[in-house]
Motif scaffolding. Structure first.
Motif, short mmCIF file in Angstrom:
data_model
loop_
_atom_site.label_atom_id
_atom_site.label_comp_id
_atom_site.label_asym_id
_atom_site.label_seq_id
_atom_site.Cartn_x
_atom_site.Cartn_y
_atom_site.Cartn_z
N THR A 226 0.69 -1.34 -0.03
CA THR A 226 0.01 -0.17 0.08
C THR A 226 0.82 1.28 -0.14
N TYR A 227 1.78 1.34 0.75
CA TYR A 227 2.65 2.41 0.84
C TYR A 227 3.43 2.73 -0.50
N GLY A 228 4.03 1.62 -1.05
CA GLY A 228 4.60 1.57 -2.28
C GLY A 228 3.72 1.98 -3.36
N SER A 229 2.42 1.90 -3.25
CA SER A 229 1.52 2.20 -4.28
C SER A 229 1.52 3.93 -4.19
N TYR A 230 1.77 4.38 -3.22
CA TYR A 230 1.73 5.99 -3.17
C TYR A 230 2.88 6.67 -3.53
N LEU A 231 3.93 5.86 -4.16
CA LEU A 231 5.17 6.27 -4.51
C LEU A 231 5.00 6.86 -5.85
N ASN A 232 5.63 8.05 -6.38
CA ASN A 232 5.90 8.48 -7.44
C ASN A 232 6.18 7.29 -8.48
N ARG A 233 5.49 7.34 -9.70
CA ARG A 233 5.85 6.27 -10.79
C ARG A 233 7.59 6.46 -11.08
N ARG A 234 7.92 7.71 -11.09
CA ARG A 234 9.21 7.97 -11.73
C ARG A 234 10.33 7.71 -10.72
N GLU A 235 9.79 7.58 -9.43
CA GLU A 235 10.84 7.26 -8.27
C GLU A 235 11.50 6.02 -8.64
N THR A 236 12.72 5.80 -8.98
CA THR A 236 13.58 4.47 -8.93
C THR A 236 14.47 4.44 -8.01
N GLY A 237 14.83 3.30 -7.71
CA GLY A 237 16.08 3.05 -6.78
C GLY A 237 15.35 3.04 -5.37
N LEU A 238 14.45 2.17 -5.14
CA LEU A 238 13.93 1.78 -3.90
C LEU A 238 14.61 1.20 -2.83
N ALA A 239 15.97 0.58 -3.43
CA ALA A 239 16.55 -0.22 -2.33
C ALA A 239 16.88 0.47 -1.23
N PRO A 240 17.51 1.98 -1.54
CA PRO A 240 18.18 2.55 -0.27
C PRO A 240 16.73 3.15 0.45
N LEU A 241 15.50 3.31 -0.03
CA LEU A 241 14.31 3.51 0.67
C LEU A 241 14.11 2.47 1.73
N ALA A 242 14.06 1.02 1.24
CA ALA A 242 13.79 -0.02 1.89
C ALA A 242 14.83 -0.31 3.04
N LEU A 243 16.21 -0.34 2.62
CA LEU A 243 17.14 -0.45 3.45
C LEU A 243 17.17 0.59 4.57
N SER A 244 16.86 1.91 4.45
CA SER A 244 16.87 2.80 5.64
C SER A 244 15.79 2.47 6.58
N SER A 245 14.35 2.07 5.84
CA SER A 245 13.52 1.64 6.73
C SER A 245 13.90 0.43 7.70
N VAL A 246 14.55 -0.43 6.79
CA VAL A 246 14.99 -1.65 7.88
C VAL A 246 15.83 -1.49 8.72
N ALA A 247 16.97 -0.61 8.33
CA ALA A 247 17.91 -0.26 9.32
C ALA A 247 17.33 0.34 10.66
N ALA A 248 16.56 1.49 10.31
CA ALA A 248 15.79 2.17 11.37
C ALA A 248 15.38 1.34 12.33
N ASP A 249 14.39 0.44 11.79
CA ASP A 249 13.44 -0.39 12.63
C ASP A 249 14.32 -1.50 13.40
#
Ligand code: PHE
Length: 464
Positions: free
Chosen positions: A247-270
């Motif tokens: 659901t959260y990914g579905s609200y990302l701008n389509r042109r947004e690429t490079g999601l790995a750093p976003l996921a990695l930051s969330s995982v690291a923060a958690d």
């Protein structure tokens, strides 16, 4: 907001969205970081013997959690739809959408027991502010205080209702104006409080014992139920396996690429926050000479005893319970959004109607959870499950369903929709190291690891 001008025709429905990458990460991390880190992780680690649990937990987070989060983001970003419709779009006419339905149902169940605990945190925040922990209280007295507090529906039910209402108001405002903005304000306050408390705890005399308990593993302590609880906790803590991250990914701008750093930051923060919570709690526990295996009451029975003996104890207790409430709010927001997005996308409901229904159902289901600690004999005993009706939802949905959901999401992305498609959405080249690693994990490692743990549980019959 999403860029309408370049969005393809099917996005004409003007989908709300995240305005910035930072806002997205704060919201995803806000979902992941919650009671799961500060209340659930320490008590599960405490019951699971400490460092051995922590080690297995971290391995699961890195090897399974990160890839599953990426898989969820890719589904959401590819379809820009909620958890159920995403599967309908990618695999029309199949039963895969049941994975989404399972996730949405889990959303209601988790909302219910989770807001009960958030209600306790709110109650304890009020107690701290009004000076209940200003002078030393014994472990017995603290236990009494907690049991009588959670057994009394007059306080625990309205507290849970207030938490649900606050979170529902945020979701009602939408993703960009509600969730993203709230996360921008709440998450930095959260981090400051957390760091302050950790520094304070590490200066206590029991810090060394606390650190050893958390980080010096004795692998002979590992059992099948401990491995399962570490696996469930990894999924629960990252909010993965039920479609929140779709659901959260579905609200990302389509042109947004490079999601790995976003996921990695969330995982690291958690993970960082879970470990910091451990660093706050265990030094305090060892300093007070108490037992780490305090169960779900750990943060509410053991800690107040300790706070009450510390200089500035009331202030520290206030900071701690404020931390719990903030952490809970941004997570509850994501549970409500998971369900709301589904109702809005698939049934064409307005956001307001969806949010009202979800808050209502969450509240009603939350009542038996709040009554599972002595308020009602029936829900407290509930067919002999530890912690009654509450315990059933906590273990069945918080652990088992999330892990099962993760298994199905991997099977779907790895074998049905296909890794090439997913990697393309994520902007990762198939031949690159990250692409190869993700493919291996999503296609083989996650399904095999999850299946192995589940099979062991069935064979040994030991779940708790
Ligand atoms: N991840 C949240 C926590 O750690 C809990 C959560 C579970 C949130 C499932 C959303 C969905 O507290």
């Amino acid at each position: 907001m999403t860029d309408q001008s370049s969005a393809p025709a099917q996005d004409a429905a003007r989908r709300d969205g995240f305005a910035s990458r930072v806002g997205f990460v704060l919201s995803a991390a806000g979902s992941a970081i919650g009671l799961g880190n500060i209340w659930r992780f320490p008590y599960m680690a405490g019951e699971g013997g400490g460092a051995a649990f922590v080690l297995v937990y971290i391995l699961f987070v890195l090897l399974l959690g990160f890839p599953v989060m990426m898989a969820e983001f890719s589904i959401g970003q590819a379809t820009r739809r909620g958890a159920v419709q995403s599967f309908e779009v990618l695999a029309p006419g199949t039963r895969w959408s049941w994975v989404g339905r399972l996730g949405v149902s889990a959303g209601y169940a988790i909302l219910a027991f989770y807001s009960a605990v958030a209600g306790w945190a709110l109650g304890y925040l009020e107690k701290s502010v009004s000076g209940a922990f200003a002078s030393p209280i014994s472990a017995d007295a603290s236990g009494e205080l907690f049991s009588s507090f959670i057994a009394s529906p007059v306080t625990s039910i309205p507290a849970a209702a207030l938490i649900i209402a606050l979170s529902a108001a945020v979701v009602f405002k939408g993703v960009g104006r509600g969730i993203e903005r709230a996360s921008f304000v709440l998450m930095p306050i959260f981090f400051l409080l957390l760091l302050g408390l950790a520094v304070h705890s590490l200066m206590l005399p029991g810090a060394g014992d606390g650190l050893r308990f958390l980080f010096k593993p004795d692998l002979s302590k590992l059992t099948v139920p401990i491995v399962m609880s570490a696996l469930g906790q990894a999924f629960f803590s990252l909010s993965i396996g039920m479609g929140v991250m779709v659901t959260y990914g579905s609200y990302l701008n389509r042109r947004e690429t490079g999601l790995a750093p976003l996921a990695l930051s969330s995982v690291a923060a958690d993970t960082g926050v879970a470990l910091l919570a451990g660093l706050i709690i265990f030094p305090a526990i060892f300093t007070a000479g108490m037992k780490p295996a305090g169960g779900p009451g750990l943060a509410f029975v053991t800690l107040p005893t300790i706070f009450s003996t510390l200089p500035m104890g009331s202030l520290i207790a206030t900071a701690f319970y404020a931390l719990l409430v903030i952490a809970a709010l941004t997570s509850i927001v994501s549970m409500i959004e998971l369900i709301a997005a589904d109702l809005v996308d698939r049934k064409g409901w307005t956001r307001g109607r969806a949010v009202l229904l979800i808050a209502g159902v969450g509240f009603l289901l939350g009542i038996p959870c709040a009554l599972s600690f002595g308020g009602s004999a029936f829900f407290t005993r509930f067919f002999g499950v530890p912690d009654g009706f509450f315990g059933l939802l906590n273990i069945a949905f918080g652990n088992l369903v999330m892990v099962l959901g993760g298994l199905f999401i991997c099977l779907f992305v790895g074998w049905k929709w296909g890794m090439p498609q997913a990697l393309k959405v994520l902007g990762i080249a198939e031949g690159k190291k990250l692409g190869v690693l993700l493919s291996f994990s999503i296609r083989w490692l996650c399904p095999a690891a999850i299946a192995a743990v589940l099979i062991f549980i069935v064979i040994t019959g030991k779940f708790f």
